[in-house]
Enzyme design. Structure first.
Site, PDB file in Angstrom:
ATOM      1  CB  CYS A 194      -9.607 -26.859 -26.400  1.00 21.94           C
ATOM      2  SG  CYS A 194     -10.997 -26.261 -27.339  1.00 21.94           S
ATOM      3  CG  HIS A 206      -6.993 -23.610 -25.428  1.00 22.46           C
ATOM      4  ND1 HIS A 206      -6.954 -23.634 -26.798  1.00 22.46           N
ATOM      5  CD2 HIS A 206      -8.306 -23.609 -25.084  1.00 22.46           C
ATOM      6  CE1 HIS A 206      -8.185 -23.651 -27.261  1.00 22.46           C
ATOM      7  NE2 HIS A 206      -9.028 -23.633 -26.245  1.00 22.46           N
ATOM      8  CG  ASN A 228     -10.983 -21.967 -29.027  1.00 18.48           C
ATOM      9  OD1 ASN A 228     -10.128 -22.801 -29.340  1.00 18.48           O
ATOM     10  ND2 ASN A 228     -11.819 -22.137 -28.025  1.00 18.48           N
TER      11      ASN A 228
HETATM   12  O1  UT7 Z   1     -12.035 -23.922 -25.675  1.00 20.57           O
HETATM   13  C1  UT7 Z   1     -13.183 -23.812 -24.921  1.00 20.57           C
HETATM   14  C2  UT7 Z   1     -14.163 -23.014 -25.740  1.00 20.57           C
HETATM   15  N1  UT7 Z   1     -15.085 -22.135 -25.125  1.00 20.57           N
HETATM   16  C3  UT7 Z   1     -14.807 -21.201 -24.193  1.00 20.57           C
HETATM   17  O2  UT7 Z   1     -13.758 -21.062 -23.655  1.00 20.57           O
HETATM   18  C4  UT7 Z   1     -15.924 -20.276 -23.850  1.00 20.57           C
HETATM   19  C5  UT7 Z   1     -15.968 -19.863 -22.413  1.00 20.57           C
HETATM   20  N2  UT7 Z   1     -16.936 -18.813 -22.256  1.00 20.57           N
HETATM   21  C6  UT7 Z   1     -16.703 -17.568 -22.713  1.00 20.57           C
HETATM   22  O3  UT7 Z   1     -15.639 -17.277 -23.221  1.00 20.57           O
HETATM   23  C7  UT7 Z   1     -17.794 -16.546 -22.529  1.00 20.57           C
HETATM   24  O4  UT7 Z   1     -18.826 -17.080 -21.727  1.00 20.57           O
HETATM   25  C8  UT7 Z   1     -18.381 -16.047 -23.885  1.00 20.57           C
HETATM   26  C9  UT7 Z   1     -17.344 -15.194 -24.626  1.00 20.57           C
HETATM   27  C10 UT7 Z   1     -18.789 -17.213 -24.751  1.00 20.57           C
HETATM   28  C11 UT7 Z   1     -19.600 -15.173 -23.629  1.00 20.57           C
HETATM   29  O5  UT7 Z   1     -19.249 -14.074 -22.793  1.00 20.57           O
HETATM   30  P1  UT7 Z   1     -20.147 -13.725 -21.535  1.00 20.57           P
HETATM   31  O6  UT7 Z   1     -19.594 -12.503 -20.957  1.00 20.57           O
HETATM   32  O7  UT7 Z   1     -20.182 -14.961 -20.661  1.00 20.57           O
HETATM   33  O8  UT7 Z   1     -21.552 -13.424 -22.214  1.00 20.57           O
HETATM   34  P2  UT7 Z   1     -22.942 -14.135 -21.940  1.00 20.57           P
HETATM   35  O9  UT7 Z   1     -22.975 -15.515 -22.497  1.00 20.57           O
HETATM   36  O10 UT7 Z   1     -23.254 -13.951 -20.498  1.00 20.57           O
HETATM   37  O11 UT7 Z   1     -23.902 -13.221 -22.816  1.00 20.57           O
HETATM   38  C12 UT7 Z   1     -24.068 -11.838 -22.528  1.00 20.57           C
HETATM   39  C13 UT7 Z   1     -24.982 -11.247 -23.570  1.00 20.57           C
HETATM   40  C14 UT7 Z   1     -26.247 -12.050 -23.789  1.00 20.57           C
HETATM   41  O12 UT7 Z   1     -27.306 -11.136 -23.976  1.00 20.57           O
HETATM   42  P3  UT7 Z   1     -28.316 -10.811 -22.765  1.00 20.57           P
HETATM   43  O13 UT7 Z   1     -28.921 -12.147 -22.400  1.00 20.57           O
HETATM   44  O14 UT7 Z   1     -27.459 -10.240 -21.655  1.00 20.57           O
HETATM   45  O15 UT7 Z   1     -29.262  -9.852 -23.379  1.00 20.57           O
HETATM   46  C15 UT7 Z   1     -26.002 -12.780 -25.087  1.00 20.57           C
HETATM   47  O16 UT7 Z   1     -27.177 -13.059 -25.801  1.00 20.57           O
HETATM   48  O17 UT7 Z   1     -24.309 -11.202 -24.845  1.00 20.57           O
HETATM   49  C16 UT7 Z   1     -25.167 -11.784 -25.843  1.00 20.57           C
HETATM   50  N3  UT7 Z   1     -24.317 -12.389 -26.873  1.00 20.57           N
HETATM   51  C17 UT7 Z   1     -23.832 -11.702 -27.911  1.00 20.57           C
HETATM   52  N4  UT7 Z   1     -23.980 -10.415 -28.285  1.00 20.57           N
HETATM   53  C18 UT7 Z   1     -23.329 -10.020 -29.405  1.00 20.57           C
HETATM   54  C19 UT7 Z   1     -23.869 -13.669 -26.945  1.00 20.57           C
HETATM   55  N5  UT7 Z   1     -23.106 -13.816 -28.038  1.00 20.57           N
HETATM   56  C20 UT7 Z   1     -23.058 -12.614 -28.643  1.00 20.57           C
HETATM   57  C21 UT7 Z   1     -22.430 -12.140 -29.807  1.00 20.57           C
HETATM   58  N6  UT7 Z   1     -22.578 -10.842 -30.151  1.00 20.57           N
HETATM   59  N7  UT7 Z   1     -21.637 -12.914 -30.586  1.00 20.57           N
END
Ligand code: UT7
Length: 326
Positions: A113, A253, A283
């Site tokens: 990225c 970004h 993204n």
């Molecule tokens: O260019 C670089 C590319 N990547 C990034 O910049 C990503 C950086 N990270 C992030 O932006 C965030 O970590 C995410 C948006 C990917 C995730 O957000 P989060 O607030 O960190 O969520 P999490 O990974 O802690 O997940 C929270 C919950 C989980 O469920 P439990 O374990 O709390 O029951 C996940 O299973 O959300 C669940 N989850 C979803 N639910 C609905 C994960 N993906 C999804 C989804 N829809 N698409």
């Protein structure tokens, strides 16, 4: 003193749009979750017959038109991408051919990225060193070609698209003031495509077992991204010798609205000075900054004389930034 000035910008987004509501029918996710956690509402998806170089060729043609130059004037083509058409040849060469830049050298850059910032830094250095006069830097991605649609943690985050800029040697006040790049390969497994390269080659025996999609530790990446964004911005301001209140527009970004907001709060940049389009495009990795730059120019948010700050982070880990006087 010679500077590398951006004399034209362009972008291209594939026609097909996939909304969060569409994704609700494909996997166990909700519009509300995606909106709240990322700020994304929709993403563009390339057609089956479109590859990264096709998107980049469209964006580049738009950038050449905005720069009022012909393809023969381009000395070098840099294509930043992590989703190239092929392992070889480079997508840069395919773009060179598709736009008719007959005199140009061409190559790809893979800094995930952060790829556009890395490409910009190299173009700036080549122009200031007097090696080339006119360089096209494109960022182009078909991120959906690397998605595993059964994985909701990554499938909802990415989109396809391309953006491009034309840089030219100039003696005036406008141009790239500074660029900064950094990396930490110790974090390579936080965001990666594990299989398909030389580390995990695909064979007929393992083809169904290997993970050929994006693997991401979202929480860890989030923490690293907030740090990297802060470092990138601080370094750029320091190297350019400008204060944060002198910045007219910050074009980050576009990965996650919360990451951008956290970084801006840390450096004291008000919301109205941030350019956001991730609600519409998600993204798009290396394409994200040049798409945003072209849209910001079209909306009049970047004008002649504007002081523009860019910052990116991504897999590698890589991060980087730039300050540009438009
Ligand atoms: O260019 C670089 C590319 N990547 C990034 O910049 C990503 C950086 N990270 C992030 O932006 C965030 O970590 C995410 C948006 C990917 C995730 O957000 P989060 O607030 O960190 O969520 P999490 O990974 O802690 O997940 C929270 C919950 C989980 O469920 P439990 O374990 O709390 O029951 C996940 O299973 O959300 C669940 N989850 C979803 N639910 C609905 C994960 N993906 C999804 C989804 N829809 N698409």
């Amino acid at each position: 003193m010679i500077k590398a000035r951006i004399i034209g910008t362009g972008h291209y987004l594939p026609e097909r749009v996939l909304t969060n509501n569409d994704l609700e029918h494909l996997m166990d996710t909700t519009d509300e979750w995606i909106r709240q956690r990322t700020g994304i509402l929709q993403r563009h998806i390339a057609a089956d017959n479109e590859a990264a170089s096709d998107l980049a060729a469209h964006a580049s043609q738009n950038a050449m038109k905005s720069a009022s130059i012909s393809a023969e004037e381009i000395d070098f083509v840099i294509c930043a991408t992590l989703t190239p058409d092929y392992f070889m040849p480079s997508s840069g060469c395919l773009v060179q051919h598709k736009i008719g830049a007959k005199r140009a050298g061409a190559c790809d850059i893979n800094a995930a990225c952060s790829g556009f910032i890395y490409g910009l830094q190299q173009a700036d250095a080549l122009i200031r060193a007097g090696v080339h006069k006119t360089i096209l830097v494109a960022g182009s991605e078909i991120m959906t070609s690397r998605l595993d649609w059964t994985k909701r943690d990554t499938a909802v985050l990415f989109g396809d698209g391309s953006g491009a800029v034309v840089l030219r040697a100039d003696n005036g006040d406008s141009g790239v003031i500074t660029t900064y790049t950094a990396s930490d390969g110790g974090g390579h497994d936080i965001l990666m495509v594990p299989a398909g390269g030389s580390a995990q080659a695909i064979t007929p025996e393992n083809i169904n077992e290997l993970n050929r999609g994006i693997l991401m530790n979202g929480r860890e990446l989030y923490k690293r991204a907030v740090y990297a964004f802060g470092d990138a911005v601080e370094q750029a301001l320091k190297r350019a010798n400008v204060r944060v209140d002198e910045i007219d527009l910050f074009v980050p970004h576009q990965a996650n609205k919360r990451i951008i907001a956290a970084a801006c709060e840390r450096i004291g940049l008000p919301e109205e000075k941030i350019f956001l389009n991730l609600d519409q495009v998600a993204n798009t990795s290396a394409a994200s900054i040049p798409i945003a730059l072209d849209q910001a120019c079209a909306q009049g948010r970047i004008r002649e004389g504007s002081l523009v700050l860019l910052a990116a982070f991504g897999a590698g880990l890589t991060w980087g930034s730039a300050v540009i006087r438009w």
